[in-house]
Scaffold this active site. Structure first.
Site, PDB file in Angstrom:
ATOM      1  N   ARG A 212       3.488 -10.700 -20.323  1.00 34.00           N
ATOM      2  CA  ARG A 212       2.849  -9.351 -20.617  1.00 34.00           C
ATOM      3  C   ARG A 212       2.273  -9.180 -22.074  1.00 34.00           C
ATOM      4  O   ARG A 212       1.038  -8.657 -22.164  1.00 34.00           O
ATOM      5  CB  ARG A 212       4.134  -8.442 -20.308  1.00 34.00           C
ATOM      6  CG  ARG A 212       4.676  -8.500 -18.880  1.00 34.00           C
ATOM      7  CD  ARG A 212       5.747  -7.181 -19.193  1.00 34.00           C
ATOM      8  NE  ARG A 212       6.848  -7.831 -19.431  1.00 34.00           N
ATOM      9  CZ  ARG A 212       7.975  -8.471 -18.625  1.00 34.00           C
ATOM     10  NH1 ARG A 212       7.942  -8.453 -17.629  1.00 34.00           N
ATOM     11  NH2 ARG A 212       9.115  -8.816 -19.296  1.00 34.00           N
ATOM     12  N   PHE A 228       0.459  -4.880  -7.884  1.00 39.16           N
ATOM     13  CA  PHE A 228       2.119  -5.006  -7.646  1.00 39.16           C
ATOM     14  C   PHE A 228       2.766  -4.854  -8.821  1.00 39.16           C
ATOM     15  O   PHE A 228       3.513  -5.387  -9.641  1.00 39.16           O
ATOM     16  CB  PHE A 228       2.267  -6.544  -7.386  1.00 39.16           C
ATOM     17  CG  PHE A 228       1.396  -7.102  -6.102  1.00 39.16           C
ATOM     18  CD1 PHE A 228       1.990  -6.935  -4.855  1.00 39.16           C
ATOM     19  CD2 PHE A 228       0.217  -7.872  -6.165  1.00 39.16           C
ATOM     20  CE1 PHE A 228       1.155  -7.347  -3.707  1.00 39.16           C
ATOM     21  CE2 PHE A 228      -0.591  -8.299  -5.074  1.00 39.16           C
ATOM     22  CZ  PHE A 228      -0.131  -7.877  -3.995  1.00 39.16           C
ATOM     23  N   ASP A 250       1.380   0.074  -6.597  1.00 40.47           N
ATOM     24  CA  ASP A 250       2.640  -0.408  -6.041  1.00 40.47           C
ATOM     25  C   ASP A 250       3.029   0.477  -4.821  1.00 40.47           C
ATOM     26  O   ASP A 250       2.348   1.493  -4.611  1.00 40.47           O
ATOM     27  CB  ASP A 250       3.782  -0.390  -7.155  1.00 40.47           C
ATOM     28  CG  ASP A 250       4.838  -1.396  -6.692  1.00 40.47           C
ATOM     29  OD1 ASP A 250       5.020  -2.649  -7.185  1.00 40.47           O
ATOM     30  OD2 ASP A 250       5.741  -0.913  -5.889  1.00 40.47           O
ATOM     31  N   ASP A 300       0.357 -10.132  -9.691  1.00 41.83           N
ATOM     32  CA  ASP A 300       1.735 -10.406  -9.888  1.00 41.83           C
ATOM     33  C   ASP A 300       2.602 -10.118  -8.641  1.00 41.83           C
ATOM     34  O   ASP A 300       3.344  -9.311  -8.813  1.00 41.83           O
ATOM     35  CB  ASP A 300       2.292  -9.877 -11.138  1.00 41.83           C
ATOM     36  CG  ASP A 300       3.689 -10.615 -11.375  1.00 41.83           C
ATOM     37  OD1 ASP A 300       3.897 -11.586 -11.161  1.00 41.83           O
ATOM     38  OD2 ASP A 300       4.442  -9.938 -12.226  1.00 41.83           O
ATOM     39  N   CYS A 340       5.242 -16.735  -8.200  1.00 41.39           N
ATOM     40  CA  CYS A 340       6.752 -17.058  -8.727  1.00 41.39           C
ATOM     41  C   CYS A 340       7.337 -17.776  -7.679  1.00 41.39           C
ATOM     42  O   CYS A 340       8.464 -17.735  -7.506  1.00 41.39           O
ATOM     43  CB  CYS A 340       7.200 -15.665  -9.015  1.00 41.39           C
ATOM     44  SG  CYS A 340       7.310 -14.635  -7.341  1.00 41.39           S
TER      45      CYS A 340
END
Length: 396
Positions: A212, A228, A250, A300, A340
């Site tokens: 970030r 996202f 989102d 992300d 991730c």
């Protein structure tokens, strides 16, 4: 006296390298009758002591190692020392970033398999995901109370992996119930709302902290599409560092509502930030049809890979969104793209991004590589601890 577990011939090699797992197929025989979470001693086929760990009869990972020191007992002092050592390893960057939210225990990487502990200001959130962690829960909680006497402790052991350990989900207060489960944490001068009860994971994505901050550096004078976006924390850094415009996307209205609160909390000009409740895949296709373009796009996504069987489908998903994002970038635009998923190896992720560039008919240049924050360390004897990888690409 602890039960004894004897390994098959040559199955001790990973333990000699101090890897913290013993799989069921490595076990030759067991002397005693260990129950769920019991501490057992592990021996090689020549009956030489190797390690001490927690037994889990229903899991493929049959034993998770507590210690490789035969003299070390798994008691109050053991857990207290692990907590102290973990805190001391983190003190330097907590001070550097003026952090009030960080991961205190990252499971195997901090020598406490199946245990995650996050600190959010005066809240501490625990996830106890293994049989051994659950077995020692009261000792662990007492240690936390002693070391952090002013903190309120909440449990978020609501992850599916507990089922593989023969455990049921548990959530709730481990200390006196508080009137709210919301708090505000800070990272690098940015204030962030966290709800430890309703938020993702233990309440928030602490692992993306450094990404970030770096995103903010790239965002100056740019129009940024944050896909996202969850509670919009990438956007906070981008806006604070001089982005012209930031769009949060989102599927969760609750997440977007929290993103709006985060913008107000940081006194960011609300005219610079907008919010779209949309499916990212569909939105990117629509923007492509509309010939919309951006200076910078952040991808992300949530974890696409939960098992090896899902890997092929996940690769298609990652390729699709990266291709679409590249098609929406202006020349010399910046793409921050992440995975991730621990099962997604770094080399494979890079190949997917490369293939996406080919399909997008764009040239992509990797200018930076991003990783999980330092409070999510990767122990040298536990490479599985590395899961979050990111690429910063300039796209022509």
């Amino acid at each position: 006296m602890s039960a004894r577990v004897y390994l098959k011939v040559s199955r001790e090699k990973s333990l000699l390298r101090k890897h913290p797992w013993v799989f069921s197929k490595a076990i030759n025989k067991i002397k005693g009758n260990p129950m769920l979470g019991d501490t057992v001693d592990i021996y090689d086929h020549q009956e030489k002591w190797i390690a001490r760990g927690a037994y889990s009869p229903e899991s493929q990972i049959r034993i998770r190692i507590w210690t490789f020191d035969e003299q070390e007992e798994i008691d109050h002092n053991f857990f207290r020392n692990k907590l102290l050592q973990a805190q001391q390893r983190r003190d330097w960057f907590i001070e550097q970033g003026q952090l009030t939210g960080y991961r205190l225990i990252a499971g195997e990487s901090d020598g406490l398999p199946g245990i995650t502990i996050d600190k959010y200001d005066q809240f501490i959130v625990c996830q106890l995901l293994s049989a051994g962690a659950d077995f020692h829960r009261y000792t662990l909680i007492e240690c936390i109370k002693t070391l952090y006497p002013n903190c309120h402790i909440y449990e978020r052991s609501d992850v599916d992996v507990r089922k593989k350990e023969g455990l049921t989900p548990i959530t709730g207060w481990l200390t006196k119930e508080q009137p709210s489960t919301e708090c505000i944490i800070e990272e690098y001068g940015i204030k962030i709302l966290v709800d430890i009860e309703k938020g993702h994971k233990t309440g928030f994505y602490l692992d993306q902290r450094e990404s970030r901050r770096i995103a903010g550096i790239y965002a100056k004078d740019k129009t940024v599409l944050n896909c996202f976006s969850y509670t919009g924390t990438f956007s906070l850094h981008c806006a604070q560092q001089g982005a012209k415009e930031v769009i949060n996307v989102d599927v969760s209205q609750d997440a977007l509502d929290t993103a709006k609160r985060n913008v107000a909390l940081n006194n960011i000009n609300e005219d610079k930030v907008s919010y779209l409740k949309e499916d990212v895949f569909k939105l990117l296709r629509r923007f492509r049809a509309e010939k919309r373009t951006f200076d910078m796009i952040i991808l992300d996504p949530p974890k696409f890979v939960e098992s090896k069987a899902q890997l092929t489908g996940a690769c298609r998903g990652y390729k699709d969104i990266n291709m679409l994002a590249m098609q929406l970038l202006k020349p010399k635009g910046i793409l921050l793209t992440f995975s991730c998923s621990g099962l997604m190896e770094t080399s494979l992720f890079q190949k997917i991004v490369a293939d996406a560039a080919l399909d997008a008919k764009r040239n992509a240049y990797i200018v930076d590589r991003l990783h999980q924050a330092p409070d999510h360390p990767v122990s040298s004897n536990y490479p599985e601890g590395y899961y979050l990888k990111g690429l910063v690409c300039q796209v022509d």
